[in-house]
Scaffold this motif. Sequence first.
Motif, PDB file in Angstrom:
ATOM      1  N   SER A  10      -2.073  13.655  -6.091  1.00  0.00           N
ATOM      2  CA  SER A  10      -3.530  13.540  -6.065  1.00  0.00           C
ATOM      3  C   SER A  10      -3.966  12.091  -5.870  1.00  0.00           C
ATOM      4  CB  SER A  10      -4.112  14.090  -7.368  1.00  0.00           C
ATOM      5  OG  SER A  10      -5.510  13.917  -7.404  1.00  0.00           O
ATOM      6  N   LEU A  11      -3.278  11.168  -6.534  1.00  0.00           N
ATOM      7  CA  LEU A  11      -3.601   9.741  -6.369  1.00  0.00           C
ATOM      8  C   LEU A  11      -3.431   9.306  -4.919  1.00  0.00           C
ATOM      9  CD1 LEU A  11      -1.941   8.159  -9.548  1.00  0.00           C
ATOM     10  CD2 LEU A  11      -4.392   8.317  -9.057  1.00  0.00           C
ATOM     11  N   ILE A  12      -2.369   9.809  -4.294  1.00  0.00           N
ATOM     12  CA  ILE A  12      -2.123   9.454  -2.893  1.00  0.00           C
ATOM     13  C   ILE A  12      -3.147  10.120  -1.990  1.00  0.00           C
ATOM     14  CG2 ILE A  12      -0.479   9.614  -0.990  1.00  0.00           C
ATOM     15  CD1 ILE A  12       1.767   9.560  -3.101  1.00  0.00           C
ATOM     16  N   GLY A  13      -3.395  11.403  -2.243  1.00  0.00           N
ATOM     17  CA  GLY A  13      -4.307  12.165  -1.393  1.00  0.00           C
ATOM     18  C   GLY A  13      -5.735  11.681  -1.443  1.00  0.00           C
ATOM     19  N   THR A  14      -6.140  11.132  -2.578  1.00  0.00           N
ATOM     20  CA  THR A  14      -7.515  10.633  -2.721  1.00  0.00           C
ATOM     21  C   THR A  14      -7.626   9.144  -2.391  1.00  0.00           C
ATOM     22  OG1 THR A  14      -7.138  10.238  -5.085  1.00  0.00           O
ATOM     23  CG2 THR A  14      -8.101  12.365  -4.466  1.00  0.00           C
ATOM     24  N   PHE A  15      -6.525   8.563  -1.909  1.00  0.00           N
ATOM     25  CA  PHE A  15      -6.507   7.136  -1.555  1.00  0.00           C
ATOM     26  C   PHE A  15      -7.005   6.284  -2.727  1.00  0.00           C
ATOM     27  CE2 PHE A  15      -6.888   9.387   2.475  1.00  0.00           C
ATOM     28  CZ  PHE A  15      -5.848   8.823   3.203  1.00  0.00           C
ATOM     29  N   ASP A  16      -6.352   6.490  -3.867  1.00  0.00           N
ATOM     30  CA  ASP A  16      -6.724   5.740  -5.062  1.00  0.00           C
ATOM     31  C   ASP A  16      -6.745   4.239  -4.746  1.00  0.00           C
ATOM     32  OD1 ASP A  16      -6.916   5.748  -8.188  1.00  0.00           O
ATOM     33  OD2 ASP A  16      -5.415   4.228  -7.698  1.00  0.00           O
ATOM     34  N   ALA A 159      15.862  -3.949   9.205  1.00  0.00           N
ATOM     35  CA  ALA A 159      16.738  -3.915   8.030  1.00  0.00           C
ATOM     36  C   ALA A 159      16.304  -4.962   7.016  1.00  0.00           C
ATOM     37  CB  ALA A 159      18.188  -4.147   8.447  1.00  0.00           C
ATOM     38  N   ALA A 160      15.923  -6.143   7.501  1.00  0.00           N
ATOM     39  CA  ALA A 160      15.438  -7.199   6.609  1.00  0.00           C
ATOM     40  C   ALA A 160      14.141  -6.780   5.924  1.00  0.00           C
ATOM     41  CB  ALA A 160      15.231  -8.491   7.389  1.00  0.00           C
ATOM     42  N   PHE A 161      13.246  -6.127   6.661  1.00  0.00           N
ATOM     43  CA  PHE A 161      11.998  -5.666   6.061  1.00  0.00           C
ATOM     44  C   PHE A 161      12.265  -4.615   4.991  1.00  0.00           C
ATOM     45  CE2 PHE A 161       8.361  -2.787   5.792  1.00  0.00           C
ATOM     46  CZ  PHE A 161       7.342  -3.680   5.527  1.00  0.00           C
ATOM     47  N   GLY A 162      13.216  -3.734   5.260  1.00  0.00           N
ATOM     48  CA  GLY A 162      13.569  -2.721   4.272  1.00  0.00           C
ATOM     49  C   GLY A 162      14.054  -3.340   2.980  1.00  0.00           C
ATOM     50  N   ARG A 163      14.841  -4.417   3.097  1.00  0.00           N
ATOM     51  CA  ARG A 163      15.310  -5.095   1.888  1.00  0.00           C
ATOM     52  C   ARG A 163      14.153  -5.768   1.155  1.00  0.00           C
ATOM     53  NH1 ARG A 163      19.447 -10.176   0.640  1.00  0.00           N
ATOM     54  NH2 ARG A 163      19.505  -9.739  -1.585  1.00  0.00           N
ATOM     55  N   ALA A 164      13.276  -6.411   1.919  1.00  0.00           N
ATOM     56  CA  ALA A 164      12.183  -7.149   1.301  1.00  0.00           C
ATOM     57  C   ALA A 164      11.221  -6.234   0.556  1.00  0.00           C
ATOM     58  CB  ALA A 164      11.429  -7.950   2.369  1.00  0.00           C
ATOM     59  N   VAL A 165      10.838  -5.131   1.185  1.00  0.00           N
ATOM     60  CA  VAL A 165       9.806  -4.282   0.599  1.00  0.00           C
ATOM     61  C   VAL A 165      10.304  -3.542  -0.637  1.00  0.00           C
ATOM     62  CG1 VAL A 165      10.234  -2.108   1.834  1.00  0.00           C
ATOM     63  CG2 VAL A 165       7.870  -2.801   1.292  1.00  0.00           C
ATOM     64  N   SER A 166      11.626  -3.372  -0.770  1.00  0.00           N
ATOM     65  CA  SER A 166      12.169  -2.660  -1.922  1.00  0.00           C
ATOM     66  C   SER A 166      12.691  -3.593  -3.005  1.00  0.00           C
ATOM     67  CB  SER A 166      13.302  -1.721  -1.471  1.00  0.00           C
ATOM     68  OG  SER A 166      14.334  -2.449  -0.831  1.00  0.00           O
ATOM     69  N   GLU A 167      12.459  -4.903  -2.850  1.00  0.00           N
ATOM     70  CA  GLU A 167      12.981  -5.896  -3.798  1.00  0.00           C
ATOM     71  C   GLU A 167      12.047  -6.029  -4.994  1.00  0.00           C
ATOM     72  OE1 GLU A 167      13.545  -9.200  -5.978  1.00  0.00           O
ATOM     73  OE2 GLU A 167      11.861  -9.222  -4.578  1.00  0.00           O
ATOM     74  N   ALA A 203       3.502   7.998  -7.791  1.00  0.00           N
ATOM     75  CA  ALA A 203       2.734   7.824  -6.551  1.00  0.00           C
ATOM     76  C   ALA A 203       3.256   6.630  -5.769  1.00  0.00           C
ATOM     77  CB  ALA A 203       1.251   7.654  -6.874  1.00  0.00           C
ATOM     78  N   LEU A 204       3.479   5.533  -6.469  1.00  0.00           N
ATOM     79  CA  LEU A 204       4.000   4.335  -5.811  1.00  0.00           C
ATOM     80  C   LEU A 204       5.427   4.556  -5.324  1.00  0.00           C
ATOM     81  CD1 LEU A 204       2.581   1.674  -8.292  1.00  0.00           C
ATOM     82  CD2 LEU A 204       1.812   2.107  -5.955  1.00  0.00           C
ATOM     83  N   ILE A 209       9.253   5.245  -0.871  1.00  0.00           N
ATOM     84  CA  ILE A 209      10.234   6.049  -0.139  1.00  0.00           C
ATOM     85  C   ILE A 209       9.735   6.332   1.274  1.00  0.00           C
ATOM     86  CG2 ILE A 209      11.330   8.329  -0.026  1.00  0.00           C
ATOM     87  CD1 ILE A 209      11.431   8.282  -3.091  1.00  0.00           C
ATOM     88  N   ALA A 210       8.431   6.607   1.396  1.00  0.00           N
ATOM     89  CA  ALA A 210       7.866   6.878   2.724  1.00  0.00           C
ATOM     90  C   ALA A 210       7.987   5.655   3.633  1.00  0.00           C
ATOM     91  CB  ALA A 210       6.404   7.284   2.588  1.00  0.00           C
ATOM     92  N   VAL A 211       7.741   4.480   3.072  1.00  0.00           N
ATOM     93  CA  VAL A 211       7.873   3.252   3.864  1.00  0.00           C
ATOM     94  C   VAL A 211       9.313   3.045   4.297  1.00  0.00           C
ATOM     95  CG1 VAL A 211       7.756   0.728   3.752  1.00  0.00           C
ATOM     96  CG2 VAL A 211       5.878   2.095   2.845  1.00  0.00           C
ATOM     97  N   VAL A 212      10.268   3.242   3.382  1.00  0.00           N
ATOM     98  CA  VAL A 212      11.687   3.074   3.708  1.00  0.00           C
ATOM     99  C   VAL A 212      12.118   4.073   4.776  1.00  0.00           C
ATOM    100  CG1 VAL A 212      14.022   3.249   2.786  1.00  0.00           C
ATOM    101  CG2 VAL A 212      12.264   2.075   1.459  1.00  0.00           C
ATOM    102  N   ILE A 213      11.657   5.325   4.648  1.00  0.00           N
ATOM    103  CA  ILE A 213      11.980   6.341   5.655  1.00  0.00           C
ATOM    104  C   ILE A 213      11.401   5.951   7.013  1.00  0.00           C
ATOM    105  CG2 ILE A 213      11.538   8.720   6.380  1.00  0.00           C
ATOM    106  CD1 ILE A 213      11.742   9.531   3.442  1.00  0.00           C
TER     107      ILE A 213
END
Length: 231
Positions: A10-16, A159-167, A203-204, A209-213
């Motif tokens: 719900s938080l995601i769907g309502t763009f909290d 690959a570098a962005f994937g590491r950065a965003v999940s750090e 939600a986060l 996970i969506a960003v990594v995918i």
Amino acid sequence: MLASFAAAVSLIGTFDPEVIRILLLSLAVSGSAVLIGCVIGLPLGALVAVARFPGRQAVTVLLNAFMGLPAVVVGLIVYLLLSRSGPLGGLGLLFTPTAMVIAQTMLVTPLIAALTRQVIEDSDRELGESLRSLRLSRWQQARTLLFDARFSLVVAVLAAFGRAVSEVGAVLLVGGNIAGHTRTVTTAISLETQKGDLPLALALGILLIAVVIAVNAATTGVRAFSMRRYG
């Protein structure tokens, strides 16, 4: 658990607003770090690949070793540099998004440089003799090989962005996880889980996970496109 998951959706769907603010800050910090890392790492890796100089092997070993730099150690180094008693303390950058960008840049630059060196070195085995026969300078050779290997390098950058965003470790140390100012997806997940706010943490987590995918899908797409076009 199901109630928490439903609340997270719900938080995601309502763009909290809080969720969106945290996500956008994470993407901005990681994107900026990767951009700076590319400006430094791509030419550095390419020059190490084509140049011949004393100590080249040692530089290569260091680049490969720094690919696995522990995030908390990088965060500690940046913290010491930016703290009041540190050499850069007067800039007042500690616990700001800029400090987080600096920490993530230190993490991703060696990764980009090391992957670039390997890619360009492989490309140099195929085209190096032809380029040297044209009497091009080392930098001209590096630029030509960077362009030739651009699709493989996009994979390295993603690959570098994937590491950065999940750090989490480095940005937590230098950013302080301040609500509305330096709270990223990973640091917020850690904090909200400890507080017991599972819907927000979930939600986060789902968004991360969506960003990594998405990053991995883009990597696969670039690789497939390059294979179709160039074999």
